[in-house]
Design a protein around this motif. Structure first.
Motif, short mmCIF file in Angstrom:
data_model
loop_
_atom_site.label_atom_id
_atom_site.label_comp_id
_atom_site.label_asym_id
_atom_site.label_seq_id
_atom_site.Cartn_x
_atom_site.Cartn_y
_atom_site.Cartn_z
N LEU A 209 -4.66 2.64 -5.32
CA LEU A 209 -4.98 1.82 -4.15
C LEU A 209 -6.14 2.34 -3.32
N PHE B 46 -7.98 1.45 0.51
CA PHE B 46 -7.68 0.74 1.76
C PHE B 46 -8.94 0.48 2.59
N GLY C 238 0.80 -1.22 0.00
CA GLY C 238 0.00 0.00 0.00
C GLY C 238 0.83 1.27 0.00
#
Ligand code: ADP
Ligand code: MG
Length: 233
Positions: A85, A87, A52
């Motif tokens: 990305l 999360f 990440g």
């Protein structure tokens, strides 16, 4: 999509060093749904944080969508993070004083989307997770499962290539956990690449592939032959 070669990571604390990842090799193709399994302390979060771009690594190579992720400055890392990305965390990480839609819209704010379009897009993703009627509610008015759905909508709002979830069901009861995993399966069915960190076997079996970490190395990397559907677990 993701390629990792001989990845090593140690934590240094004063004169001590803890070697957590000891030569990890693995790759993830677009559209996969992968569980990263392992007992507590095995290095799952460390690996996910590196994937990440929340943390660096000592040696090896990490390539994301053809970009070598190494020695990036914080601005570049933040740009790639926003672009690539999304999360999802065990503790949801919602902002308590913001409504569901405002939480979902937050990544769009950083992408400089105007308020009207932010709301429209946020509502669209709340609808995907089945929470459109809850758009104006605060997190404190939602159940744990609903909060995680809002967090999933937020992770999707910026339309990232990959979703990274660290113990997304860790704070939920079994039934709610399976419902959240069911949603993750649905999102994957629509083509999103998703990595789910978990220490629970039944959650891992709801993914299509299981990568098992132990003492900093991958001890098993297998296809799940019969992926569990939530109604059967
Ligand atoms: P998992 O997510 O599988 O439980 P972690 O990746 O969080 O494992 O941790 C792996 C090991 O690294 C553990 O022994 C943990 O105590 C240690 N660790 C994790 N983060 C840090 C840190 N920031 N500084 C020092 N040690 C850490
Ligand atoms: Mg962890």
């Amino acid at each position: 999509m993701i390629e990792i070669k001989n990845l090593h990571k140690s934590y240094r604390m004063g004169s001590n060093s803890l070697h957590v990842l000891k030569g990890i090799n693995f790759s993830v193709k677009e559209g996969e749904l992968v569980a990263i399994m392992g007992s507590s302390g095995s290095g799952k979060s460390t690996l996910l944080n590196i994937l990440g771009m929340l943390d660096g690594y000592d040696s090896g190579e990490y390539t994301l969508d053809g970009v070598l992720i190494k020695n990036l400055n914080e601005t570049k890392a933040a740009n790639y993070r926003n672009k690539f990305l999304g999360f999802i965390f065990q503790s949801f990480n919602l902002i308590n004083y913001k409504s569901a839609w405002e939480n979902v819209a937050l990544p769009l704010y950083y992408q400089k989307v105007n308020r009207k379009d932010r709301r429209q897009k946020a509502i669209k993703y709340l609808e995907v997770v089945g929470l459109k009627p809850w758009a104006d509610h605060l997190p404190s008015e939602l159940s744990g499962g609903q909060k995680q759905r809002v967090a999933i909508a937020r992770a999707m709002a910026a339309e990232p290539k990959v979703l990274l979830a660290d113990e997304p069901t860790g704070a939920l009861d079994s039934k709610t956990s399976y419902e959240v995993m069911d949603l993750i399966q649905q999102i994957n069915d629509e083509g999103k690449t998703i990595l789910v960190v978990t220490h629970e076997e039944d959650i891992a079996e709801m993914c299509k592939r299981v990568v098992h970490l132990k003492d900093g190395v991958i001890v098993e990397d297998r296809v799940v032959n019969q992926v569990r559907a939530s109604q059967y677990v």
